[in-house]
Design a protein around this motif. Structure first.
Motif, mmCIF file in Angstrom:
data_model
loop_
_atom_site.group_PDB
_atom_site.id
_atom_site.type_symbol
_atom_site.label_atom_id
_atom_site.label_comp_id
_atom_site.label_asym_id
_atom_site.label_seq_id
_atom_site.Cartn_x
_atom_site.Cartn_y
_atom_site.Cartn_z
ATOM 1 N N LEU A 326 0.948 -1.285 0.125
ATOM 2 C CA LEU A 326 0.187 -0.001 -0.094
ATOM 3 C C LEU A 326 0.760 1.291 -0.074
ATOM 4 O O LEU A 326 1.849 1.328 0.817
ATOM 5 C CB LEU A 326 -0.883 0.086 1.221
ATOM 6 N N VAL A 328 -0.006 5.457 0.103
ATOM 7 C CA VAL A 328 -0.842 6.606 -0.014
ATOM 8 C C VAL A 328 -0.003 7.940 0.082
ATOM 9 O O VAL A 328 0.918 8.097 1.059
ATOM 10 C CB VAL A 328 -1.605 6.703 1.167
ATOM 11 N N TRP A 341 -3.789 6.923 -3.483
ATOM 12 C CA TRP A 341 -3.428 5.815 -2.920
ATOM 13 C C TRP A 341 -3.513 4.422 -3.935
ATOM 14 O O TRP A 341 -4.357 4.346 -4.645
ATOM 15 C CB TRP A 341 -4.236 5.349 -1.687
ATOM 16 N N ASN A 343 -2.824 0.022 -4.463
ATOM 17 C CA ASN A 343 -2.813 -1.145 -4.011
ATOM 18 C C ASN A 343 -1.679 -1.916 -4.910
ATOM 19 O O ASN A 343 -1.844 -1.858 -6.150
ATOM 20 C CB ASN A 343 -3.789 -2.074 -3.867
ATOM 21 N N GLN A 351 8.288 -1.300 -3.588
ATOM 22 C CA GLN A 351 7.530 -0.129 -2.948
ATOM 23 C C GLN A 351 8.221 1.409 -3.482
ATOM 24 O O GLN A 351 7.443 2.265 -3.483
ATOM 25 C CB GLN A 351 7.710 -0.364 -1.481
#
Length: 380
Positions: A326, A328, A341, A343, A351
């Motif tokens: 995740l 955001v 945001w 997923n 990341q």
């Protein structure tokens, strides 16, 4: 007679009685203490406890409270003190101190062990100490917190009169001052006042001030067109994503636009599994400017995040979180907020690459927000 005149006192023809009066100066000193300082404290407390930037829309309500406080309490008390100042007096006779109160007995000079000035929250007063340690505060003369030569002269006249008529006070020593206490009520009150003013100043510097001429955006591009214009295709090719939602809603003071993309290809390579972008343009409310409303919305988004990190160079303020699967980013520019945001379809995705992509997209969207109005014009 000359000495009494210099001390603003009145002596009878026989020279046997001395009348010490309050001065009108105390009314003006009290005006500062009771009128100006509470006003500053009210504004400081409001700045500290209210969320968001210091908002010019607070000013009318605060000004109304201040005006009511002055009209109902401060000015009437000031007028009363001014009118009654010369009528309130303390009489010194050969026997002792008279006129302490209608029911108080004469305090004889032989029972007086000390006369000194003491400081209280309302200003300086004269304290008379009797043998045995009991003490009393005289209702005249009195002074405020500011230096007052007339108060000093009246205090000296009182001591001289007491010594002349048998009070066991050493005339060769200056009248003693109140011992300084580290944590006296005045010290504590002063520290609290300074702490509140410093906290209010730091809060203002940290959160800023919204003025009627503060720039705002009168309109924004919808979330989907804005996202495409920001360069979504460079980070997520169009052939690996599918449009899910493109919705715009107008709630009067809040114009909201939301866009969603997801990856329908399962195991096919795609930077995100789901990407959601919300763009909100905030308008002014009855007690809140448009910028303050947007700032509170941004604060709420930040509070909902787990350990957000600040992002520099993205709008007026921005934060990001990046945690297993995740990412955001929440940002604000003037009265516009953007929340983006994503997923990731597996926890082992890069990341850092996803975080960098969302930051670039948010930065571009914030830069595209045009501030073409002001808070005051935006009211209309």
């Amino acid at each position: 007679m000359k000495e009494a005149a210099e001390n603003d006192a009145t002596v009878t023809a026989g020279g046997e009685r001395l009348s010490l009066r309050r001065h009108s100066r105390r009314a003006f000193d009290a005006l500062v203490v009771e009128g100006v300082l509470p006003t500053f404290l009210l504004w400081a407390v409001v700045v500290i406890v209210r969320s968001g930037p210091v908002d010019y829309r607070w000013f009318p309500a605060l000004a109304g409270i201040t005006a009511a406080y002055w009209a109902l309490l401060v000015l009437p008390a000031f007028v009363i003190r001014l009118v009654t100042a010369r009528r309130t007096s303390l009489t010194l006779s050969r026997d002792g101190i008279e006129g302490l109160s209608p029911s108080a007995a004469l305090v004889r000079w032989q029972d007086v062990a000390g006369v000194r000035a003491v400081r209280r929250l309302t200003g300086r007063r004269v304290q008379v100490t009797k043998r045995g340690g009991a003490s009393m505060l005289l209702h005249a003369p009195r002074s405020g917190w500011l230096p007052d030569p007339r108060f000093e002269r009246d205090l000296a006249a009182l001591r001289e009169w007491a010594v002349r008529h048998g009070a066991p006070i050493d005339p060769g020593k200056p009248h003693p001052r109140e011992p300084r206490r580290l944590w006296s009520p005045m010290t504590i009150a002063g520290l609290v006042l300074v702490a509140l003013l410093v906290a209010a100043g730091l809060r203002t510097v940290d959160r800023g001030v919204v003025w009627p001429w503060t720039p705002i955006a009168s309109g924004v591009t919808g979330a989907c067109p804005a996202l495409e214009a920001a360069g979504l295709g460079r980070h997520w090719p169009a052939d690996t994503r599918e449009h899910v939602l493109d919705e715009t809603r107008d709630f009067g003071r809040l114009h909201l636009s939301e866009c969603r993309w997801h990856s329908p290809f399962g195991t096919d390579p795609a930077p995100f599994d789901l990407l959601v972008v919300t763009v909100a343009r905030h308008g002014p409310g009855p007690e809140s400017s448009a910028v303050a409303s947007a700032a509170r919305s941004h604060d709420a988004e930040r509070a909902a995040m787990s350990a957000p990190r600040p992002l520099t160079g993205v709008g007026d303020e921005a934060v990001v979180i990046s945690d297993a699967g995740l990412v955001v980013v929440a940002a604000r520019k003037a009265n516009v907020t953007v929340v983006m945001w994503a997923n990731l379809d597996s926890h082992d995705r890069a990341q850092n690459a996803a975080t960098s992509a969302l930051r670039v997209l948010t930065t571009a969207m914030m830069a595209d927000v045009r501030l073409d109005s002001t808070e005051r014009r935006g009211d209309g």
